[in-house]
Design a protein around this motif. Structure first.
Motif, PDB file in Angstrom:
ATOM      1  N   UNK A   1       0.951  -1.297  -0.085  1.00  0.00           N
ATOM      2  CA  UNK A   1      -0.112   0.037   0.076  1.00  0.00           C
ATOM      3  C   UNK A   1       0.783   1.295  -0.074  1.00  0.00           C
ATOM      4  N   UNK A   2       0.442   2.335  -0.891  1.00  0.00           N
ATOM      5  CA  UNK A   2       1.307   3.528  -1.023  1.00  0.00           C
ATOM      6  C   UNK A   2       1.075   4.340   0.283  1.00  0.00           C
ATOM      7  N   UNK A   3       0.248   3.782   1.493  1.00  0.00           N
ATOM      8  CA  UNK A   3       0.079   4.514   2.626  1.00  0.00           C
ATOM      9  C   UNK A   3       1.490   4.166   3.427  1.00  0.00           C
ATOM     10  N   UNK A   4       1.703   3.095   3.141  1.00  0.00           N
ATOM     11  CA  UNK A   4       3.036   2.569   3.928  1.00  0.00           C
ATOM     12  C   UNK A   4       4.267   3.150   3.170  1.00  0.00           C
ATOM     13  N   UNK A   5       4.366   3.182   1.860  1.00  0.00           N
ATOM     14  CA  UNK A   5       5.502   3.750   1.431  1.00  0.00           C
ATOM     15  C   UNK A   5       5.531   5.206   1.517  1.00  0.00           C
ATOM     16  N   UNK A   6       4.466   5.890   1.600  1.00  0.00           N
ATOM     17  CA  UNK A   6       4.462   7.318   1.796  1.00  0.00           C
ATOM     18  C   UNK A   6       4.871   7.839   3.333  1.00  0.00           C
TER      19      UNK A   6
END
Ligand code: SF4
Length: 527
Positions: free
Chosen positions: A143-148
């Motif tokens: 998820x981009x929520x983790x990468x961002x």
């Protein structure tokens, strides 16, 4: 305090990879206007590159809002053949932005503003909210929520969510739990459906398919990562009344000189959502697969405002939405497949009435309909086709059959059986008018083999009026992307043939280029 790109002491600072247009079709433009209308001061940082760019407005009182805008930055920067657009002479030029702009901007803000709150939104964040296949990495990403490392992710159109987040932040309340958002959480509250965990979905293609089948905006969903979970709170109920308010706000419609929206300066959005079931489209997981139509009064009032604009020259660029002729097809009784449902109102009465009134607004010379038209719905209303042909197109109506092979169309989730009937009806209604049909096609979709491609090429050569074609690009969260990655149709778990080989794609593209050259099209070729 007006919305501004300079100054400081803003409640919310929006950081966008696209230019800010004070326009209802600009994602950052709309979010800025609704926050402003609710009394929050809004600063905007457009296309930041240097540390100074990120710091020029200081720290926000409440939070940063980060978005790549109306398109995924990888789709924006690369052609379907993975060429960087700025290096590809054929490619449509876009506003180049950093690859993975949302992540890049969040990391920069984290460097310059320790402990700040970050909310991410827009297509890129929305459709990468869970585990997804990334075509450009050719691998599964988390998820981009983790990468961002952002605090909250807003998916879909975000007006309701951003207002609620701003209110909670102002009142010192927690930001978790806002419908239409995602957060990272150690625990999973009651009432959440568990998707296959990231590790499992990444390692096991049947689990990836299971995950795909569970995606929905109308559910609370949870997905496990190492020591955390991504939680999705189901989408809030957007209403016609709320949309009427969003589009009634005082947009100046002045555009940035390099804005991609310039051609749509005087376009009017009539509704949101789409009841189509196209496998290669993720609108249903972004905006929802129900139609929410604005009221006629609200749309006509917007046109009335446009007429007074100093740059208006009498032409409405487009009166439409995701599919122009779905206006007024609001139902929402159930979660079924509207296109095959007898309860769906296919009369086209609301859109016909709206078109008639729109072109009668004082100061309007022409109202174009440039949004896509679903021919399989339009065929139900010869009156609609007649009105469209007579008053709202210039020389040709563009429709998107996408393919001619029944098997490929089945995998695409597109109808095909009534195309011939539509062509006949359109021809009959336009005898002697000079109006013609032009087609959008797609090649390289999972399931397409040599024979079905030859079938498409043969038919396209015969038709000779191909407007454009696109080479299928696997974008995050679509059913077709799941087919591309897994080689399975997630709806049946049947194997699907997929072309991965670059040379074969190149050959396919060249075949279609020849046909296009013969079709005298002027469009950029996007491959
Ligand atoms: S009743 Fe039919 S048209 Fe209405 S929402 Fe359900 S499937 Fe769609």
């Amino acid at each position: 305090m007006p919305i501004s790109t300079s100054g400081n002491n803003f409640d919310i600072i929006l950081v966008s990879a696209e230019w800010w247009d004070d326009h209802p079709l600009s994602p950052v433009g709309v979010i800025a206007r609704v926050l402003d209308a609710k009394g929050f001061s809004v600063g905007i940082i457009e296309k930041p590159e240097t540390p100074e760019d990120f710091q020029k407005l200081g720290a926000p009182g409440l939070f940063f809002g980060v978005t790549a805008g109306s398109i995924d930055s990888m789709m924006n920067n690369y052609t379907p053949m993975k060429h960087r657009r700025e290096n590809d002479p054929h490619a449509r030029k876009q506003n180049i932005m950093p690859d993975r702009a949302t992540i890049v901007y969040c990391n920069a803000l984290r460097r310059h503003f320790k402990g700040c709150t970050i909310v991410i939104g827009g297509i890129e964040a929305s459709l990468r909210r869970f585990t997804h296949y990334d075509y450009w990495d050719n691998d599964v990403r988390r998820s981009i929520l983790l990468d961002s490392r952002a605090d909250v992710l807003v998916y879909g159109n975000g007006e309701m969510q951003i207002i609620e987040l701003a209110r909670r932040a102002r009142d010192g309340k927690e930001l978790a739990g806002v419908p239409g958002t995602c957060i990272v959480s150690k625990d999973v509250p009651a009432g959440f459906e568990m998707l296959p965990g990231h590790a499992l979905a990444a390692a096991d293609k049947s689990k990836f398919c299971e995950m795909q089948n569970m995606f929905s905006i109308s559910k609370n969903l949870a997905q496990e990562y190492d020591r955390n979970h991504v939680l999705q709170y189901s989408y809030p109920k957007y209403t016609a009344k709320f949309l009427d308010w969003v589009y009634s706000l005082d947009y100046s419609r002045f555009m940035h000189p390099d804005s991609l929206l310039r051609m749509a300066q005087f376009s009017v959005q009539t509704h949101r959502g789409c009841i189509g079931t196209c496998s290669f489209c993720s609108l249903g997981l972004h905006q929802g697969n129900r139609i929410i139509s604005r009221s006629q009064e609200s749309i006509l009032a917007e046109i009335g405002k446009i007429v007074k604009h100093s740059e208006f020259r009498g032409v409405i660029d487009d009166l439409g939405g995701p599919s122009a002729n779905m206006y007024g097809m609001d139902c929402g009784i159930c979660g079924g497949d509207c296109l095959s449902c007898e309860k769906l109102d296919r009369s086209h009465k609301p859109i016909i009435e709206l078109m008639r009134k729109a072109r009668k607004v004082r100061g309007v010379r022409k109202v174009f309909v440039r949004s896509g038209v679903r021919y399989d719905l339009a065929i139900e209303s010869p009156v609609y086709i007649e009105e469209l042909s007579k008053f709202h197109i210039s020389g040709c109506l563009k429709v998107a059959p996408e393919h001619f092979s029944p098997r490929v169309l089945g995998l695409m989730g597109k109808p095909g059986e009534r195309l011939e009937e539509f062509v006949q009806l359109f021809g009959k209604l336009n005898t002697g008018t000079g109006q013609s049909l032009r087609y959008y096609l797609m090649i390289g979709h999972p399931g397409e083999d040599r024979a079905s491609l030859d079938e498409l090429v043969k038919k396209a050569e015969g038709l000779g009026n191909i407007e454009n074609f696109q080479l299928f690009t696997p974008t995050p969260m679509t059913v077709s992307t799941c087919m591309y990655w897994t080689g399975l149709d997630p709806r049946t778990m049947e194997p699907v043939k997929v072309v991965y080989d670059y040379r074969t794609k190149k050959r396919m593209k060249e075949k279609m280029l020849d046909i296009l050259d013969d079709s005298e099209t002027t469009q950029h070729k996007d491959y």
